[in-house]
Each structure stands twice: as structure tokens, then as C-alpha cells.
Design a protein around this motif. Structure first.
Motif, mmCIF file in Angstrom:
data_model
loop_
_atom_site.group_PDB
_atom_site.id
_atom_site.type_symbol
_atom_site.label_atom_id
_atom_site.label_comp_id
_atom_site.label_asym_id
_atom_site.label_seq_id
_atom_site.Cartn_x
_atom_site.Cartn_y
_atom_site.Cartn_z
ATOM 1 N N SER A 109 0.735 -1.099 -0.302
ATOM 2 C CA SER A 109 -0.144 0.037 0.040
ATOM 3 C C SER A 109 0.748 0.702 -0.037
ATOM 4 O O SER A 109 0.049 2.718 -0.197
ATOM 5 C CB SER A 109 -1.261 -0.415 1.169
ATOM 6 O OG SER A 109 -0.008 -0.056 2.673
ATOM 7 N N MET A 110 1.948 0.998 0.255
ATOM 8 C CA MET A 110 2.637 2.616 0.851
ATOM 9 C C MET A 110 4.161 2.684 -0.276
ATOM 10 O O MET A 110 4.551 3.957 -0.824
ATOM 11 C CB MET A 110 3.835 1.964 1.704
ATOM 12 C CG MET A 110 2.648 2.252 2.830
ATOM 13 S SD MET A 110 4.419 1.795 5.015
ATOM 14 C CE MET A 110 5.506 3.513 4.599
ATOM 15 N N PHE A 111 4.412 1.127 -1.567
ATOM 16 C CA PHE A 111 5.123 1.237 -2.081
ATOM 17 C C PHE A 111 4.827 2.388 -3.597
ATOM 18 O O PHE A 111 4.117 1.775 -3.242
ATOM 19 C CB PHE A 111 5.336 -0.235 -2.514
ATOM 20 C CG PHE A 111 7.500 0.151 -3.281
ATOM 21 C CD1 PHE A 111 8.205 -0.174 -2.425
ATOM 22 C CD2 PHE A 111 7.463 -0.698 -4.251
ATOM 23 C CE1 PHE A 111 9.054 -0.738 -2.566
ATOM 24 C CE2 PHE A 111 8.079 -0.344 -5.356
ATOM 25 C CZ PHE A 111 9.762 -0.286 -4.270
ATOM 26 N N GLU A 112 5.529 2.530 -4.612
ATOM 27 C CA GLU A 112 5.466 2.647 -6.125
ATOM 28 C C GLU A 112 5.094 2.154 -6.440
ATOM 29 O O GLU A 112 5.778 1.707 -6.731
ATOM 30 C CB GLU A 112 6.423 3.523 -6.378
ATOM 31 C CG GLU A 112 6.128 4.964 -5.498
ATOM 32 C CD GLU A 112 5.432 6.241 -5.670
ATOM 33 O OE1 GLU A 112 4.776 6.296 -6.654
ATOM 34 O OE2 GLU A 112 5.094 7.031 -5.275
ATOM 35 N N LEU A 113 3.195 2.567 -7.178
ATOM 36 C CA LEU A 113 3.307 0.845 -8.302
ATOM 37 C C LEU A 113 4.374 0.880 -9.687
ATOM 38 O O LEU A 113 4.877 -0.095 -9.981
ATOM 39 C CB LEU A 113 1.976 1.930 -8.825
ATOM 40 C CG LEU A 113 1.388 0.516 -9.845
ATOM 41 C CD1 LEU A 113 1.238 -0.669 -9.597
ATOM 42 C CD2 LEU A 113 0.165 0.657 -10.836
ATOM 43 N N ALA A 114 5.055 2.249 -9.863
ATOM 44 C CA ALA A 114 6.124 2.439 -10.838
ATOM 45 C C ALA A 114 7.288 1.269 -10.317
ATOM 46 O O ALA A 114 8.434 1.464 -11.538
ATOM 47 C CB ALA A 114 6.010 3.209 -11.034
ATOM 48 N N ASP A 115 7.846 1.514 -9.764
ATOM 49 C CA ASP A 115 9.285 0.907 -8.751
ATOM 50 C C ASP A 115 9.175 -0.829 -8.714
ATOM 51 O O ASP A 115 10.023 -1.261 -8.312
ATOM 52 C CB ASP A 115 9.095 1.604 -7.572
ATOM 53 C CG ASP A 115 9.946 2.676 -8.111
ATOM 54 O OD1 ASP A 115 10.113 3.132 -9.048
ATOM 55 O OD2 ASP A 115 9.694 3.639 -6.915
ATOM 56 N N ILE A 116 7.235 -1.175 -9.044
ATOM 57 C CA ILE A 116 7.677 -2.852 -9.211
ATOM 58 C C ILE A 116 8.122 -3.241 -10.170
ATOM 59 O O ILE A 116 8.083 -2.936 -11.134
ATOM 60 C CB ILE A 116 6.483 -3.458 -8.922
ATOM 61 C CG1 ILE A 116 5.994 -2.834 -7.335
ATOM 62 C CG2 ILE A 116 6.186 -4.330 -9.107
ATOM 63 C CD1 ILE A 116 5.877 -3.513 -6.216
ATOM 64 N N TRP A 117 9.333 -4.338 -9.735
ATOM 65 C CA TRP A 117 9.816 -5.161 -10.437
ATOM 66 C C TRP A 117 8.696 -6.123 -10.896
ATOM 67 O O TRP A 117 8.192 -6.506 -10.713
ATOM 68 C CB TRP A 117 10.955 -6.227 -9.716
ATOM 69 C CG TRP A 117 11.745 -6.973 -10.745
ATOM 70 C CD1 TRP A 117 12.832 -6.634 -11.722
ATOM 71 C CD2 TRP A 117 12.600 -8.156 -10.209
ATOM 72 N NE1 TRP A 117 13.174 -7.619 -12.213
ATOM 73 C CE2 TRP A 117 13.152 -8.808 -11.116
ATOM 74 C CE3 TRP A 117 11.354 -8.974 -9.406
ATOM 75 C CZ2 TRP A 117 13.698 -10.001 -11.060
ATOM 76 C CZ3 TRP A 117 12.565 -10.245 -9.294
ATOM 77 C CH2 TRP A 117 13.359 -10.801 -10.488
ATOM 78 N N GLY A 118 9.065 -5.450 -12.821
ATOM 79 C CA GLY A 118 7.988 -6.466 -13.585
ATOM 80 C C GLY A 118 6.431 -5.680 -14.472
ATOM 81 O O GLY A 118 6.486 -6.163 -14.906
ATOM 82 N N ILE A 119 6.750 -4.282 -13.677
ATOM 83 C CA ILE A 119 6.058 -3.361 -14.517
ATOM 84 C C ILE A 119 6.660 -2.443 -15.111
ATOM 85 O O ILE A 119 7.468 -1.433 -14.689
ATOM 86 C CB ILE A 119 4.826 -3.317 -13.216
ATOM 87 C CG1 ILE A 119 4.015 -3.757 -12.690
ATOM 88 C CG2 ILE A 119 4.043 -1.440 -13.319
ATOM 89 C CD1 ILE A 119 3.342 -3.433 -11.135
ATOM 90 N N GLY A 120 6.587 -2.348 -16.324
ATOM 91 C CA GLY A 120 7.151 -1.356 -16.947
ATOM 92 C C GLY A 120 6.701 -0.382 -17.833
ATOM 93 O O GLY A 120 4.876 0.110 -16.558
ATOM 94 N N PRO A 121 6.872 0.849 -18.446
ATOM 95 C CA PRO A 121 6.512 2.070 -18.276
ATOM 96 C C PRO A 121 4.507 1.695 -19.015
ATOM 97 O O PRO A 121 3.560 2.112 -18.542
ATOM 98 C CB PRO A 121 6.987 2.708 -19.664
ATOM 99 C CG PRO A 121 8.571 2.490 -18.809
ATOM 100 C CD PRO A 121 8.538 0.865 -19.102
ATOM 101 N N ARG A 122 4.875 0.613 -19.785
ATOM 102 C CA ARG A 122 3.501 0.452 -20.708
ATOM 103 C C ARG A 122 2.458 0.010 -20.157
ATOM 104 O O ARG A 122 1.398 0.257 -19.859
ATOM 105 C CB ARG A 122 3.635 -0.706 -22.369
ATOM 106 C CG ARG A 122 4.632 0.179 -23.059
ATOM 107 C CD ARG A 122 4.588 -0.684 -24.330
ATOM 108 N NE ARG A 122 5.132 -0.118 -25.505
ATOM 109 C CZ ARG A 122 5.386 -1.084 -26.497
ATOM 110 N NH1 ARG A 122 5.047 -2.160 -26.277
ATOM 111 N NH2 ARG A 122 5.825 -0.307 -27.395
#
Length: 429
Positions: free
Chosen positions: A176-189
Motif C-alpha cells: 500500500s505504501m510502495f510506488e507502483l512504477a517501482d515494482i519489479w516487472g511493471i514496465g512503462p507500458r
């Protein structure tokens, strides 16, 4: 449980080791040819400097604030990385090298005899004592969650360098506190698509039904979803084996000579082949590109790329370099001031040698043994100690500028650090 050990601002931390008085001060490390900022400390970020920024754009800020600047020295960083990894292997039997500054540590079974957090903190202290490199460790049930935990360990001092996500409550709070864009495996698209779907946190992503995730994001997204929900499924050995390998550089000076372009391409091809053999793979295609300086509007602009398929997938430096040089000749244009070139190997498959019935390369097995022998000599005597004559030697115009380079203290006896203990030095203020 699995841990991810991440060296904090690794390149800059290595430079701090060999330059006294830089602890707590801003430090930046530059890319090849001293072009861009590739690593920097928190103190440098506080001045408004950002990773990837061209050096010339932030030079005034750097000079005004006495920021320490160093040319990137990958040989020095790799040597220090091996020292850090050796300490980790003495602590945990099974480890996996993910990158130059990241290591996965498999902790299954260790919880029966150790407090995992205390075990990892002891390892962090030992690394700091023996190498002076700061390390943050995240512990969780999956590699993706371990990466999340390592970010918290790095960000919050209260964790004392080690954060463990070992309960459902901790998992949900962390996501809940972590940035979604920084999740390993979630690229820009994927990030853009998630935002369009109204998903703004990793927890919202993890709480979605699995069949919905599979429809929207297919297998890679589904694997990330599983990992965030505590189900290990990512084989990083497959990620580490790269599907393409590339080496490219901006030249120290612009060149227009065909021989210098060939020399640069031959050097980059050899570097790619070394990486290819290190991961025990072979490439089926070779590409070469070259371009002029796009910032020099007063010069004729040109860029081109050419690709060649090999008769059989290969890791042979001689074969791949010969192909690369032919491609360089194909895209070369007289009168163009070239600023950059590069080599890309693709169609990579496991295995060093692959035979075909009518193989145009004689004695392929012997040539493979030659390449392996050259790799051994270069590891023992230094990078590029043995190479192809076509790559040239000395300080050719195309070779990188390294105006702020730290010597190779750990790998070159001729550059070993010396200390002046003379009477004159002792009297210095």
C-alpha cells in the motif's frame, strides 16, 4: 524465504572507498566518454542533479557545490562486487548473482537455526567492515517482495539495513505504501495501462482476481501478480540470460576514417562475445549501427544500421567480429563525422557451439577453445590483454574520454594504491 542484498549507490560507494573524505558529501559517476550522470549519492540528488542528466548541463552546479566527479570504471566496480559477493557466499550457501550490485540469497532452512534479520545484519556489518560498501537487504517469500523490502531497508534507517516482509499484515502494508512504477516487472507500458484502469498502488494490483490479471496482462503480468501475493514463480536465471547483448559507445572525438570505425566495431563485437560466452549462449544475428553527432546541426547528419544472420548460432569472436566489420563497411559513408557506433547480438540461444552439416567455419570446436582460452587470459591478466589486431591499440580518436578515472587499484599491480609516509608528507598541514 529469500533475501535480496542491494549495494547502495554502488558505483559512487566504490569511489568513496578509495577517496578519503567523501563520506556525507555529494558524489557523481559518469558514463562512458564522461557523457551522462549514471550514479550519484543522496547528497548530489539534493542539489537537483538527476541520473541520466548530461554532464555539461549540470557542470555549473557540480563546480559551485564542489561535487566529486568520477569517470565510470567498470573494472574497479566489478572487482569490488566480487569481494562483496564472496562475503555473502560465506554467510549463505546458495546465492545467485543478479547484477553487479544485487545478489539473491536463498534462506530456506536457515530460520531453523538463525534469526534471519540478525543473520543478514551481521552480514551487512561484515561487508561494511571488510569493504566499506553499504548494503541493504530485503527478506520475503518471493523475489519481487524481497526487492520491495530492500527498498524499504534502504529508505528507512529504523530497519538497520534489513527489512523482512514475513506476515500478511506486513505484505499488505508494504504494497500500500510502495510506488507502483517501482515494482519489479511493471514496465512503462504496463504502468500506463494500470493507471488507465484506475490501479494506483501495488496492493490494488495484487488484490485483483488472477483471471482478470491474466486477461489484461498475460503471463509476465500474471507472474508479477503471483509474486506480490507471496507465490514464488520467477526464474531469474532466465532473466539474467539476456535475449540481446549490445555494446555501444560515443567516441572521444568524432571520426571519419573507415579503419577507425572498423576498430570500434571490432572492439564492441569482442565485448559482446565475452558476455555471450559468460552466459553460455550463442547468437544467431549480428547488427551494427553508426551515427553522426545529432547535436552538431552544422554537420551532415547520418545514421544507419545493418543486420546479418549467421549460418549457425555462434559465440566465436573471430566469426562475429568478421561479420560486424562487413556490416560496418556496408553502412560507412565517406565524409560523415561519426560520433557513435555499436554492435548488437540477437536471436540468442543456450549453448556455445552449434554445428550444421555444411559448416563454412572450419574447426569450429578448436576455435571455441581458442575463444575460451582468450577469456581466461583476459580474466587473469586484465581486460583486453589479448585481442584482435583489427581492434587497434593505443589512444585512438574513437576511444572514450576518461578525464576523472580512478585507477584500477584492485586488479592492476601497476596501478596499486601507494601511500606517502615520508617526513615531508607527515609535516604537510
Amino acid at each position: 524465504m529469500i533475501a535480496l542484498a542491494d549495494c547502495n549507490t554502488f558505483f559512487a560507494s566504490v569511489e568513496r572507498v578509495f577517496h578519503a573524505g567523501l563520506r556525507g558529501k555529494p558524489v557523481c559517476v559518469l558514463s562512458s566518454n564522461d557523457g551522462n550522470i549514471v550514479a550519484l549519492t543522496a547528497e548530489a540528488k539534493a542539489l537537483g542533479i538527476r541520473r541520466g542528466a548530461p554532464f555539461f548541463q549540470v557542470k555549473d552546479v557540480i563546480e559551485k557545490n564542489n561535487v566529486a566527479v568520477f569517470s565510470g570504471n567498470i573494472m574497479l566496480y566489478e572487482a569490488m562486487s566480487k569481494r562483496v559477493q564472496s562475503i555473502m557466499r560465506k554467510t549463505v550457501e546458495r546465492t545467485e548473482n543478479y547484477s553487479i550490485d544485487e545478489q539473491f540469497l536463498y534462506l530456506d532452512g536457515y530460520e531453523n537455526n538463525y534469526d534471519l534479520v540478525k543473520l543478514m545484519r551481521g552480514m551487512v556489518r561484515q561487508i561494511a567492515l571488510w569493504t566499506d560498501i553499504p548494503v541493504s537487504v530485503g527478506i520475503a517469500r518471493t523475489k519481487t517482495l524481497a526487492k520491495v523490502a530492500s527498498k524499504f531497508a534502504k529508505k528507512y534507517r529504523g530497519y538497520e539495513s534489513v527489512c523482512m516482509i514475513d506476515t500478511e499484515e506486513k505484505r499488505r502494508k508494504a504494497l500500500s505504501m510502495f510506488e507502483l512504477a517501482d515494482i519489479w516487472g511493471i514496465g512503462p507500458r504496463s504502468f500506463a495501462k494500470l493507471q488507465a484502469l484506475g490501479i494506483t498502488t501495488p496492493l490494488q494490483f495484487a488484490d485483483k482476481p488472477g483471471d482478470w490479471i491474466l486477461r489484461q496482462f498475460h503471463k509476465p503480468g500474471y507472474q508479477t501478480w503471483l509474486e506480490l501475493n507471496g507465490h514464488p514463480c520467477i526464474d531469474t536465471s532466465e532473466i539474467i540470460r539476456r535475449r540481446t547483448i549490445s555494446t555501444s559507445r560515443s567516441f572521444g572525438k568524432m571520426i571519419s576514417d573507415a579503419e577507425q570505425l572498423r576498430a570500434s566495431v571490432a572492439t564492441f563485437a569482442a565485448s559482446c562475445c565475452n558476455t555471450l560466452r559468460a552466459q553460455e549462449s550463442a547468437a544467431g544475428s549480428v547488427s551494427v549501427f553508426a551515427c553522426s553527432n545529432r547535436f552538431r546541426e552544422d554537420l551532415q547528419q547520418y545514421s544507419n544500421i545493418a543486420t546479418m544472420r549467421l549460418d549457425s548460432p555462434s559465440s566465436d569472436t573471430l566469426e562475429i567480429t568478421e561479420a560486424a566489420i562487413r556490416l560496418a563497411d556496408r553502412i560507412y559513408r565517406p565524409g560523415i563525422q561519426f560520433k557513435k557506433s555499436g554492435v548488437i547480438l540477437s536471436d540468442i540461444i543456450p549453448g556455445l557451439t552449434h554445428h550444421i552439416l555444411f559448416d563454412p567455419i572450419p574447426k569450429r570446436d578448436e576455435r571455441a577453445e581458442l575463444s575460451t582460452a582468450i577469456d581466461r587470459m583476459n580474466r587473469k591478466y586484465g581486460l583486453k590483454a589479448v585481442g584482435l589486431a583489427v581492434a587497434g591499440y593505443g589512444n585512438a580518436d574513437w576511444k572514450n574520454r576518461k578525464e576523472h578515472l580512478t585507477p584500477n587499484y584492485l586488479t592492476d599491480i601497476d596501478q596499486i594504491m601507494t601511500v606517502d609516509i615520508s617526513q615531508k608528507a607527515r609535516k604537510a598541514p
